[in-house]
Design a protein around this motif. Structure first.
Motif, PDB file in Angstrom:
ATOM      1  N   UNK A   1      12.943  -2.671 -11.618  1.00  0.00           N
ATOM      2  CA  UNK A   1      11.716  -2.191 -12.242  1.00  0.00           C
ATOM      3  C   UNK A   1      11.988  -0.856 -12.907  1.00  0.00           C
ATOM      4  N   UNK A   2      11.474  -0.679 -14.115  1.00  0.00           N
ATOM      5  CA  UNK A   2      11.694   0.544 -14.887  1.00  0.00           C
ATOM      6  C   UNK A   2      10.580   1.533 -14.557  1.00  0.00           C
ATOM      7  N   UNK A   3      10.945   2.627 -13.860  1.00  0.00           N
ATOM      8  CA  UNK A   3       9.962   3.571 -13.335  1.00  0.00           C
ATOM      9  C   UNK A   3      10.197   4.980 -13.853  1.00  0.00           C
ATOM     10  N   UNK A   4       9.112   5.727 -13.996  1.00  0.00           N
ATOM     11  CA  UNK A   4       9.204   7.148 -14.342  1.00  0.00           C
ATOM     12  C   UNK A   4       9.610   7.979 -13.127  1.00  0.00           C
TER      13      UNK A   4
ATOM     14  N   UNK B   1       0.819  -1.199   0.000  1.00  0.00           N
ATOM     15  CA  UNK B   1       0.000   0.000   0.000  1.00  0.00           C
ATOM     16  C   UNK B   1       0.867   1.270   0.000  1.00  0.00           C
ATOM     17  N   UNK B   2       0.255   2.431  -0.300  1.00  0.00           N
ATOM     18  CA  UNK B   2       1.001   3.699  -0.266  1.00  0.00           C
ATOM     19  C   UNK B   2       1.583   3.967   1.119  1.00  0.00           C
ATOM     20  N   UNK B   3       2.683   4.721   1.151  1.00  0.00           N
ATOM     21  CA  UNK B   3       3.426   4.896   2.399  1.00  0.00           C
ATOM     22  C   UNK B   3       2.662   5.694   3.439  1.00  0.00           C
ATOM     23  N   UNK B   4       1.683   6.508   3.033  1.00  0.00           N
ATOM     24  CA  UNK B   4       0.938   7.310   4.000  1.00  0.00           C
ATOM     25  C   UNK B   4      -0.407   6.676   4.376  1.00  0.00           C
TER      26      UNK B   4
ATOM     27  N   UNK C   1       5.010   2.696  -9.168  1.00  0.00           N
ATOM     28  CA  UNK C   1       5.185   1.256  -8.944  1.00  0.00           C
ATOM     29  C   UNK C   1       3.924   0.499  -9.307  1.00  0.00           C
ATOM     30  N   UNK C   2       2.772   0.962  -8.831  1.00  0.00           N
ATOM     31  CA  UNK C   2       1.508   0.295  -9.112  1.00  0.00           C
ATOM     32  C   UNK C   2       1.175   0.332 -10.598  1.00  0.00           C
ATOM     33  N   UNK C   3       1.520   1.429 -11.252  1.00  0.00           N
ATOM     34  CA  UNK C   3       1.251   1.552 -12.689  1.00  0.00           C
ATOM     35  C   UNK C   3       1.953   0.442 -13.471  1.00  0.00           C
ATOM     36  N   UNK C   4       3.191   0.150 -13.108  1.00  0.00           N
ATOM     37  CA  UNK C   4       3.940  -0.899 -13.799  1.00  0.00           C
ATOM     38  C   UNK C   4       3.445  -2.287 -13.409  1.00  0.00           C
ATOM     39  N   UNK C   5       3.319  -2.539 -12.097  1.00  0.00           N
ATOM     40  CA  UNK C   5       2.981  -3.888 -11.646  1.00  0.00           C
ATOM     41  C   UNK C   5       1.560  -4.285 -12.029  1.00  0.00           C
TER      42      UNK C   5
ATOM     43  N   UNK D   1       2.953  -4.687 -19.615  1.00  0.00           N
ATOM     44  CA  UNK D   1       4.278  -4.728 -20.243  1.00  0.00           C
ATOM     45  C   UNK D   1       5.236  -5.462 -19.319  1.00  0.00           C
ATOM     46  N   UNK D   2       5.445  -6.747 -19.595  1.00  0.00           N
ATOM     47  CA  UNK D   2       6.249  -7.578 -18.702  1.00  0.00           C
ATOM     48  C   UNK D   2       7.740  -7.282 -18.788  1.00  0.00           C
ATOM     49  N   UNK D   3       8.154  -6.508 -19.782  1.00  0.00           N
ATOM     50  CA  UNK D   3       9.582  -6.201 -19.911  1.00  0.00           C
ATOM     51  C   UNK D   3      10.035  -5.111 -18.945  1.00  0.00           C
ATOM     52  N   UNK D   4       9.113  -4.520 -18.194  1.00  0.00           N
ATOM     53  CA  UNK D   4       9.467  -3.433 -17.291  1.00  0.00           C
ATOM     54  C   UNK D   4       9.965  -3.928 -15.938  1.00  0.00           C
ATOM     55  N   UNK D   5      10.016  -5.237 -15.738  1.00  0.00           N
ATOM     56  CA  UNK D   5      10.622  -5.807 -14.531  1.00  0.00           C
ATOM     57  C   UNK D   5      11.564  -6.922 -14.936  1.00  0.00           C
TER      58      UNK D   5
END
Length: 590
Positions: A272-275, A129-132, A282-286, A290-294
């Motif tokens: 993980x390839x992140x903006x 979950x988000x840190x806050x 993180x959630x956007x990728x996971x 696009x499985x190549x982003x991890x």
């Protein structure tokens, strides 16, 4: 403890795709703390865990204690207490040092709250979950999942009767969390590897839309039997390709010894390839496709080449390779046929600028941006209806490779130039025959009255027979290859009814001259040799291996299975179509 991320590190690898702003980051989303009752170093502090994460070069970590958020709550409470004392001007030197260290590390590392939930029958599920996120909200989630109130602070993996796996997926996802099946391929994992039962349950537990990621322990291994390969979308009963990552499941700071199975912080890391370094990115990728982003992180070794990894896995029903997409020579047309075929099936990925042979150097696509535009135009103009594809580029050995990601079609059948229907059969793309086109139409319009009136498919033991050859041991038919169901001779020519084992469809009136490659092989075996006699087959229970055929790195099996007084013969079966019982038999035969 807002944990802002103003500072950015230099990228650790080359960016895949066209965005140069993204960077490879290292994450370990499965860390236990003293909040878990089975944590092995009771004297370890939360600062110790953060320091070890820094030493291992981690950018993102998650505290995932058993059925509790007590560990993350304890760290948050400690920081808040130090901040309160600072505001009152009552910090001593040691407390000031600890607060400064927390500030430094929390600025450098994104620390996320989570838990490792124990579902019904002992399956483990991570929620991140988000840190806050308020601690009370996370505890309410655990209570919703039927973790007993008295267990919320214990951190035990055993909590009695709780919610089932699918309910846990849904509740965590709807609460805004990232849903990860913990160590899916090992003990307490939802893939139930090594068990001789639970086929339909395994499908449900690993294909549910509320599940985002599979955490596996063999991500860095290569070969046909890895978990990642099993869930790559090539199996008909597992059509959704699943992202696989790895995490340490650390119950201590450092690994006890090189051979110890009890890992420490950062001993199994995923890149993980992140903006940006944030929960949202993180959630956007996971949660994306696009499985190549991890990729698994392998220390100072060269970063993993996703295209090369795909080539090593080889062509399959959901993966193909083309060295060129030039119109001259028909190369572009062959690419479009694969797009059409995969749209008519379970989707897939097409790589352009590289051959299927992993030993050959990539050719690459010189003007990849222009090539992408031309492909988008060709797909839009030549395929009807327009399929759902995403086209981008990936680097491989210094060359740019164009990648087409084809999503399963929702408006089947798809055709080229309105009347050419293609399907994917193992590693081949072929024109669909009449019965296959009918089935595609049926799939695309299954709610219409006309299609509802179609007779049901003739079953082999209800399509996927379950043969008991030992107590509690169940064998299902293979999910790739073909079976010759019936043959009859008309005017000197044999006409065969062929069953496609991927989906159980029957294709009638297939002749040796009209059959495509795999069908032709099976028909030739039947016409020239006939069916083997039961007494001559080396049975292992109710199943047997008749023949093994190899070419390069590809392997096909001819198999037999008894169902009462009936014997079924399966030709051209590949590893992806076999469950554990068949694979165990084949390993003995080799």
């Amino acid at each position: 403890m807002s944990n802002s991320r103003s500072r950015r590190r230099k990228p650790r690898g080359k960016s895949g795709g066209s965005s140069s702003s993204r960077q490879w980051r290292r994450m370990d989303l499965h860390l236990h703390t003293p909040g878990s009752s089975d944590y092995q170093e009771s004297n370890a502090s939360y600062l110790d865990i953060l320091r070890q994460a820094e030493i291992r070069g981690l950018d993102i970590i998650a505290f995932t204690d058993h059925n509790t958020v007590a560990g993350f709550a304890a760290m948050r409470k400690e920081v808040e207490q130090l901040l309160w004392l600072e505001e009152l001007g009552r910090l001593d030197l040691e407390e000031q040092r600890r607060l400064d260290e927390y500030r430094r590390l929390l600025e450098k590392i994104l620390v996320l709250p989570g838990f490792e939930f124990t579902a019904t029958f002992g399956f483990h599920i991570l929620g991140i979950f988000p840190q806050d996120t308020p601690i009370s909200f996370l505890e309410h989630l655990l209570l919703t999942l039927r973790v007993p109130l008295e267990s919320l602070s214990q951190g035990s993996a055993t909590v009695g009767a709780t919610a089932d796996v699918l309910t846990a997926y849904r509740v965590i996802n709807e609460a805004g969390g990232i849903v990860i099946a913990a160590h899916a391929n090992s003990s307490n994992g939802v893939a139930m590897r090594g068990l001789d039962f639970g086929g339909q349950t395994r499908i449900a537990y690993t294909q549910d839309p509320n599940l985002h990621v599979l955490e596996v322990t063999d991500l860095e291994k290569r070969g046909r039997y890895t978990t990642r390969r099993f869930f790559d979308g090539s199996k008909p009963e597992y059509p959704r390709a699943m992202r696989c990552i790895q995490g340490s499941d650390a119950h201590r700071l450092l690994r006890e010894s090189p051979n110890s199975k009890s890992l420490g912080v950062g001993d199994r890391v995923t890149e993980i390839l992140l903006r940006e370094v944030s929960f949202e990115a993180l959630a956007e990728v996971l949660k994306g496709s696009d499985l190549s982003l991890t990729r698994p992180y392998r220390g100072p070794a060269n970063p993993i080449d996703f295209v090369q990894l795909a080539r090593e896995e080889g062509e399959s029903i959901v993966q193909s390779f083309h060295a060129s997409m030039a119109q001259r020579g028909g190369h572009q047309n062959r690419v479009l046929r694969d797009v059409c075929a995969m749209s008519n099936g379970n989707g897939g990925t097409i790589y352009i600028g590289v051959s299927a042979n992993p030993k050959e150097k990539p050719v690459g696509v010189r003007d990849h941006n222009g090539a992408i535009e031309r492909l988008q135009t060709a797909v839009s103009n030549k395929l009807t209806p327009e399929p759902n594809v995403h086209i981008d580029n990936l680097p491989s050995q210094g060359k740019q490779i164009v990648r087409i990601t084809v999503l399963p079609g929702q408006d089947k059948p798809y055709a080229i130039e309105d009347n050419l229907f293609y399907i994917r059969d193992d590693t081949e793309t072929s024109l669909a025959v009449r019965d296959e086109i009918v089935r595609l139409v049926h799939t695309g319009h299954e709610t219409s009255q006309a299609e509802a009136a179609l007779p049901p498919l003739p079953p082999i033991g209800q399509l996927a027979p379950k043969i008991t050859d030992a107590p509690s041991k169940v064998v299902e038919t293979p999910r790739t290859g073909v079976e010759i169901v019936k043959s009859e001779k008309r005017k000197g020519t044999y006409y065969h009814t062929v069953r496609d084992l991927r989906n159980g469809n029957l294709i009638k009136n297939v002749t040796r001259s009209s059959a495509r490659k795999l069908w032709h092989y099976a028909i030739t075996k039947v016409e020239e040799n006939g069916a083997p006699k039961a007494a001559e087959i080396a049975w292992q229970g109710n199943i047997a291996v008749l023949h093994v055929r190899k070419k390069n790195d590809n392997v096909w099996y001819d198999l037999a299975m008894r169902e009462g007084d009936t014997i079924h013969y399966f030709y051209g079966v590949t590893d992806s179509g076999l469950n554990e019982n068949w694979l165990s038999l084949i390993e003995k035969a080799q």
